[in-house]
Motif scaffolding. Structure first.
Motif, short mmCIF file in Angstrom:
data_model
loop_
_atom_site.label_atom_id
_atom_site.label_comp_id
_atom_site.label_asym_id
_atom_site.label_seq_id
_atom_site.Cartn_x
_atom_site.Cartn_y
_atom_site.Cartn_z
N GLU A 270 0.83 -1.20 0.00
CA GLU A 270 0.00 0.00 0.00
C GLU A 270 0.87 1.26 0.00
N LEU A 271 1.57 1.47 -1.11
CA LEU A 271 2.52 2.57 -1.21
C LEU A 271 1.84 3.93 -1.07
N GLY A 272 0.62 4.04 -1.57
CA GLY A 272 -0.09 5.32 -1.54
C GLY A 272 -0.36 5.83 -0.15
N HIS A 273 -0.29 4.93 0.84
CA HIS A 273 -0.58 5.34 2.22
C HIS A 273 0.66 5.29 3.11
N VAL A 274 1.83 5.33 2.45
CA VAL A 274 3.08 5.60 3.18
C VAL A 274 3.09 7.09 3.49
N VAL A 275 3.38 7.45 4.74
CA VAL A 275 3.36 8.85 5.14
C VAL A 275 4.63 9.56 4.65
N VAL A 276 4.44 10.61 3.87
CA VAL A 276 5.58 11.39 3.36
C VAL A 276 5.58 12.82 3.90
N GLN A 277 4.46 13.24 4.46
CA GLN A 277 4.33 14.57 5.08
C GLN A 277 3.59 14.41 6.41
N PRO A 278 4.29 14.20 7.50
CA PRO A 278 3.61 13.96 8.78
C PRO A 278 2.61 15.06 9.16
N THR A 288 -2.98 10.90 7.73
CA THR A 288 -2.53 12.25 7.41
C THR A 288 -1.20 12.19 6.67
N GLY A 289 -1.09 12.98 5.62
CA GLY A 289 0.19 13.11 4.92
C GLY A 289 0.59 11.94 4.06
N CYS A 290 -0.37 11.11 3.63
CA CYS A 290 -0.06 9.96 2.77
C CYS A 290 0.43 10.41 1.40
N LEU A 291 1.16 9.54 0.73
CA LEU A 291 1.71 9.86 -0.59
C LEU A 291 0.64 10.33 -1.56
N GLU A 292 -0.52 9.68 -1.55
CA GLU A 292 -1.50 10.03 -2.57
C GLU A 292 -2.11 11.42 -2.36
#
Length: 444
Positions: A270-278, A288-292
């Motif tokens: 589930e790459l789209g829901h890796v957090v990239v912006q906390p 909050t802040g998921c890739l998608e």
């Protein structure tokens, strides 16, 4: 082209089917003569399927390749001919002494339907047993404002049209695979959650999509299905890669050792829901802040200042009931606007895509470090935007995971928009090759 039948397309227990009970594998004492014959039947069919385009093996050649006796192979081939899975074709004089044998191939008059439900379109395509796409149709519609039942009904209508066209051309549809953009329970045919569709715990009537087909209909996660197609069709090959699916949401499929890795419950990738912006924006998944939220289609369009098909619930629902298009540009029109803006070097468009590529690199960097994967394949809108997104992605990967993914190991999808339905269809064919007696039971 022939599918890589020697590859495990999916871990055991990851596929659910609406196939009638009569088509299920027979139970019995392990090691019984029935078990042995079923195993040999799959062995023979697998060898025929592996032979490749234009290579029509004879019974003698199949016997030599499998180690079975010629008499056993002849008997097993008769079963496959009776079931309609293979057919005889011409004479094959290659590699045999004396009288040429009759060649064998997968029956091109048998097909499988791949189907996809995504946020802003439904799609269906028919493949033959060798994986060649024969018919394909996509219908753009906003599925966020429609009930799961109405979306499934629309897809059933689309599939029925293709099935009618196939039968008019003499092709029988044996079964189907459905790909959806969400977490699925493949054993029960339930969409556990598809945040971008607004679906939660939706049990789909898979039988209604393709009524009466002997192999039933199977359910897949969209990104996983597309990863399977990439494994089969990508020209460069490769046993290990991360497939990134770009639609309204962002998905991922993990291929390790030429096998799809889905994890203990089938939800890995589930790459789209890796957090990239906390501290970023709220995501449809509840996080909050998921890739998608920064790299999904809608996020890119919004950052580029391009309007999407955001009709009000009332007008969109009316449009859906009336069969008319909702107000605003369609998905393809919106993508075309973005591409035109990028070609014109519009600052907002370039900035939106660069930002998406940068955060995509953050998510991919974490994933490849964790799983020790060094190749990435971009699909969906990431492939369409490849010319503009690749530089930002490469720079981001070099910054956050230096040396882990070289620029030459980032590639664009070889299957395009049809990837999910091709992968779903291909896996159904794989299940037939592994258990051809399922079709025999139905035909008897």
């Amino acid at each position: 082209m022939s599918l890589p039948w020697g590859t495990n397309f999916e871990k055991e227990g990851r596929m659910a089917s609406s196939a009638p009970a009569a088509g299920a594998p027979d139970t019995g004492t392990p090691g019984s003569m029935g078990d042995v014959r079923r195993g040999n039947l799959a062995l023979v069919l697998g060898r025929i399927a592996q032979s490749g385009a234009g290579a029509h093996l004879t019974r003698a050649q199949v016997a030599a390749a499998t180690g079975l006796t010629k008499a056993s192979v002849s008997s097993l081939v008769l079963d496959l001919l009776d079931a309609g899975i293979v057919r005889e074709i011409g004479l094959n004089p290659q590699g045999e002494r004396g009288r040429p044998g009759v060649g064998l191939e997968l029956n091109p008059a048998m097909g499988v339907m791949g189907m996809e439900i995504n946020v802003d379109y439904i799609s269906a395509g028919l493949t033959d047993l060798s994986g060649n796409l024969l018919l394909h149709q996509t219908q753009e519609q906003d599925n966020r404002i429609a009930s799961p039942g109405s979306v499934a009904a629309a897809l059933a209508g689309l599939a029925a049209d293709l099935r009618g066209n196939a039968e008019a051309q003499g092709v029988r549809v044996l079964g189907g695979g459905l790909a959806v953009p969400g977490l699925v329970d493949v054993k029960t045919g339930t969409v556990i959650t598809a945040p971008n569709l607004g679906w939660n715990t939706e049990a789909l009537d898979l039988d209604a999509l393709l009524p009466g087909v002997p192999l039933g209909t199977t359910l897949f996660n969209e990104a996983n299905a597309a990863a399977l197609a990439e494994l089969r069709y990508r020209p460069a090959g490769g046993a290990d890669f991360l497939f990134v699916s770009g639609e309204v949401g962002v998905g991922g499929g993990l291929v390790i050792g030429s096998e799809l890795f889905t994890g203990p419950q089938g939800h890995a990738g589930e790459l789209g829901h890796v957090v990239v912006q906390p501290d970023g924006a709220a995501c449809s998944c509840g996080g909050t802040g998921c890739l998608e939220t920064v790299a999904g289609q809608d996020a890119i369009f919004a950052a580029a200042g391009i309007a999407t098909q955001a009709a009000s619930d009332g007008s969109a629902a009316w449009a859906s009931r009336s069969g008319r298009a909702a107000s605003g540009p369609s998905r393809s029109e919106t993508l075309a606007q973005l591409l035109a803006a990028l070609a014109a070097e519009d600052a907002d468009a370039l900035g939106a895509v660069t930002r998406a590529g940068r955060f995509l690199g953050v998510a991919v960097a974490s994933t490849v470090r964790l799983l020790n994967i060094s190749s990435v394949v971009l699909g969906g809108h990431f492939a369409i935007l490849g010319e503009w997104i690749m530089p930002a992605l490469s720079d981001s990967l070099e910054r956050y995971a230096p040396g882990k993914v070289l620029p030459g190991n980032i590639s664009l999808s070889g299957v395009g928009q049809a990837g999910a339905l091709l992968g779903a269809a291909g896996s159904v064919v794989r299940s037939l090759v592994e258990a051809p007696h399922r079709l025999q039971v139905q035909a008897s």
